[in-house]
Design a protein around this motif. Structure first.
Motif, PDB file in Angstrom:
ATOM      1  N   UNK A 152      50.834  34.088  42.115  1.00 14.94           N
ATOM      2  CA  UNK A 152      50.101  35.638  42.349  1.00 14.94           C
ATOM      3  C   UNK A 152      48.379  35.175  42.617  1.00 14.94           C
ATOM      4  N   UNK A 153      47.731  34.824  40.931  1.00 11.33           N
ATOM      5  CA  UNK A 153      46.880  34.429  41.050  1.00 11.33           C
ATOM      6  C   UNK A 153      46.095  34.029  41.950  1.00 11.33           C
ATOM      7  N   UNK A 154      46.639  32.938  42.480  1.00  8.87           N
ATOM      8  CA  UNK A 154      46.332  31.841  43.048  1.00  8.87           C
ATOM      9  C   UNK A 154      46.287  32.263  44.578  1.00  8.87           C
ATOM     10  N   UNK A 155      46.846  33.105  44.837  1.00  6.75           N
ATOM     11  CA  UNK A 155      47.361  33.375  46.254  1.00  6.75           C
ATOM     12  C   UNK A 155      46.147  34.978  46.807  1.00  6.75           C
ATOM     13  N   UNK A 156      46.299  36.047  45.499  1.00  6.86           N
ATOM     14  CA  UNK A 156      44.847  36.682  46.136  1.00  6.86           C
ATOM     15  C   UNK A 156      44.021  35.992  45.811  1.00  6.86           C
ATOM     16  N   UNK A 157      43.433  35.503  44.879  1.00  7.08           N
ATOM     17  CA  UNK A 157      42.289  34.698  45.175  1.00  7.08           C
ATOM     18  C   UNK A 157      41.417  34.111  46.035  1.00  7.08           C
ATOM     19  N   UNK A 159      42.839  34.637  49.237  1.00  6.63           N
ATOM     20  CA  UNK A 159      42.976  35.729  50.329  1.00  6.63           C
ATOM     21  C   UNK A 159      41.423  36.649  50.470  1.00  6.63           C
ATOM     22  N   UNK A 160      41.728  36.786  49.220  1.00  8.74           N
ATOM     23  CA  UNK A 160      40.547  37.702  48.494  1.00  8.74           C
ATOM     24  C   UNK A 160      38.872  37.584  47.967  1.00  8.74           C
ATOM     25  N   UNK A 161      39.194  36.405  47.598  1.00 11.90           N
ATOM     26  CA  UNK A 161      38.083  35.640  46.459  1.00 11.90           C
ATOM     27  C   UNK A 161      37.814  36.896  45.249  1.00 11.90           C
ATOM     28  N   UNK A 162      38.655  36.795  45.254  1.00  7.86           N
ATOM     29  CA  UNK A 162      38.469  38.113  43.791  1.00  7.86           C
ATOM     30  C   UNK A 162      38.274  37.116  42.618  1.00  7.86           C
ATOM     31  N   UNK A 163      37.660  38.076  41.747  1.00  5.74           N
ATOM     32  CA  UNK A 163      37.466  36.982  40.405  1.00  5.74           C
ATOM     33  C   UNK A 163      38.789  37.822  39.323  1.00  5.74           C
ATOM     34  N   UNK A 164      39.096  37.461  38.095  1.00  6.56           N
ATOM     35  CA  UNK A 164      39.370  37.456  37.430  1.00  6.56           C
ATOM     36  C   UNK A 164      39.308  37.375  36.345  1.00  6.56           C
ATOM     37  N   UNK A 165      39.868  38.069  35.456  1.00  5.23           N
ATOM     38  CA  UNK A 165      39.845  37.912  33.855  1.00  5.23           C
ATOM     39  C   UNK A 165      40.825  38.102  33.425  1.00  5.23           C
ATOM     40  N   UNK A 166      41.410  37.374  32.861  1.00  5.43           N
ATOM     41  CA  UNK A 166      41.939  37.134  31.966  1.00  5.43           C
ATOM     42  C   UNK A 166      42.193  37.372  30.622  1.00  5.43           C
ATOM     43  N   UNK A 167      42.985  37.878  30.361  1.00 10.82           N
ATOM     44  CA  UNK A 167      43.957  37.909  28.391  1.00 10.82           C
ATOM     45  C   UNK A 167      45.209  37.056  28.782  1.00 10.82           C
ATOM     46  N   UNK A 168      45.587  36.930  27.421  1.00 11.30           N
ATOM     47  CA  UNK A 168      47.133  36.843  27.179  1.00 11.30           C
ATOM     48  C   UNK A 168      47.870  37.951  27.853  1.00 11.30           C
ATOM     49  N   UNK A 169      47.477  38.892  27.855  1.00  8.86           N
ATOM     50  CA  UNK A 169      48.289  40.362  28.427  1.00  8.86           C
ATOM     51  C   UNK A 169      48.301  40.694  29.168  1.00  8.86           C
ATOM     52  N   UNK A 170      47.227  40.808  29.894  1.00  8.24           N
ATOM     53  CA  UNK A 170      47.178  41.634  31.261  1.00  8.24           C
ATOM     54  C   UNK A 170      45.588  40.825  32.320  1.00  8.24           C
ATOM     55  N   UNK A 171      45.756  40.927  33.308  1.00  5.26           N
ATOM     56  CA  UNK A 171      44.718  40.081  34.102  1.00  5.26           C
ATOM     57  C   UNK A 171      44.426  41.229  34.714  1.00  5.26           C
ATOM     58  N   UNK A 172      42.857  41.205  34.524  1.00  2.21           N
ATOM     59  CA  UNK A 172      41.822  42.124  35.921  1.00  2.21           C
ATOM     60  C   UNK A 172      41.605  41.225  36.734  1.00  2.21           C
TER      61      UNK A 172
END
Length: 254
Positions: A152-157, A159-172
């Protein structure tokens, strides 16, 4: 959500597809205080815009095909629907409908990500999307639930160029330095047959009180009101027709 208006690449609209428009309008008016105004144009089959004050905040529409589930759908703003649709297929997603013209309002594509989570893309015409975010009764956060975080991270980044702020529990997810949504893994706390999906969260003044109103109006509680560590107070509900949505305490958005 750290945006106060639609931003290209970010969420711009939340739209309910339901089996009973009149019942849905009554329910959400009671829960959020919305004013629902059905569009008189026959092509839109009773589609209604929900308002908080003078600001459009969400759409309530009929199901357009027998296989469509009753659900809230999240739309993301794009500059060009054709280009964005091609990016979806190139990244491994599936296009369900579109791009199609929605009268003079804009162009719409309905798609599935590689895991099967549905989302929409909207190229603005006369209608840009919600006129209010983060205030009580309006959209403030969107969350993807999936079993494959990396894909999912690979797909949405892509398609949309989103940034990712990920911890062990959650991705923003973020755009232009502002975060607007997150991603969580479908694990043991979900039913075994839960499909991947996007969930909109609407801001409310009091999560506990709103949950009580919703339950009295016929909703089921999927996640009881609870406070997230270093985050807002939230609850997740299912409306009487079966659509899930979240609420969170206004002023505590990410």
């Amino acid at each position: 959500m750290e945006f106060d208006k639609p931003v290209i690449g970010g969420p711009c609209w939340a739209e309910l597809g339901t089996t009973d428009l009149e019942a849905a309008q009554r329910f959400y008016t009671e829960v959020f205080g919305w004013r629902a105004e059905p569009d008189p144009r026959q092509e839109l089959r009773g589609y209604a815009i929900a308002f908080v004050g003078e600001a459009a905040v969400a759409g309530l529409g009929p199901l357009y095909r027998p296989s469509q589930p009753v659900a809230w759908n999240v739309s993301f703003a794009v500059a060009d629907a054709e280009t964005a649709t091609n990016k979806v297929t190139d990244a491994g997603g599936t296009v369900i409908r579109g791009p199609l013209e929605v009268l003079d309002e804009g162009r719409l594509t309905v798609a599935l990500d590689p895991s099967g989570a549905a989302f929409q893309m909207w190229q603005a015409g006369q209608f840009a999307g919600a006129g209010l975010f983060n205030a009580p009764g309006s959209l403030g956060w969107v969350e993807l639930a999936t079993r494959d975080i990396k894909r999912a991270r690979d797909f949405y980044t892509e398609v949309f160029g989103w940034s990712v702020n990920a911890s062990e529990w959650y991705t923003q997810w973020g755009m232009h330095g502002g975060e607007f949504g997150g991603m969580t893994r479908i694990g043991d706390r979900y039913p075994p047959d839960m499909p991947p999906h996007w969930l909109p969260y609407f801001a409310v003044e009091d999560v506990d009180a709103t949950t009580g109103v919703a339950v009295t109006a016929g909703a089921r509680t999927l996640l009881e009101p609870s406070s997230v560590a270093d985050g807002p107070r939230i609850a997740v509900l299912r409306d009487p027709q079966g659509a899930a949505f979240g609420v969170y305490q206004a002023g505590q958005e990410g």
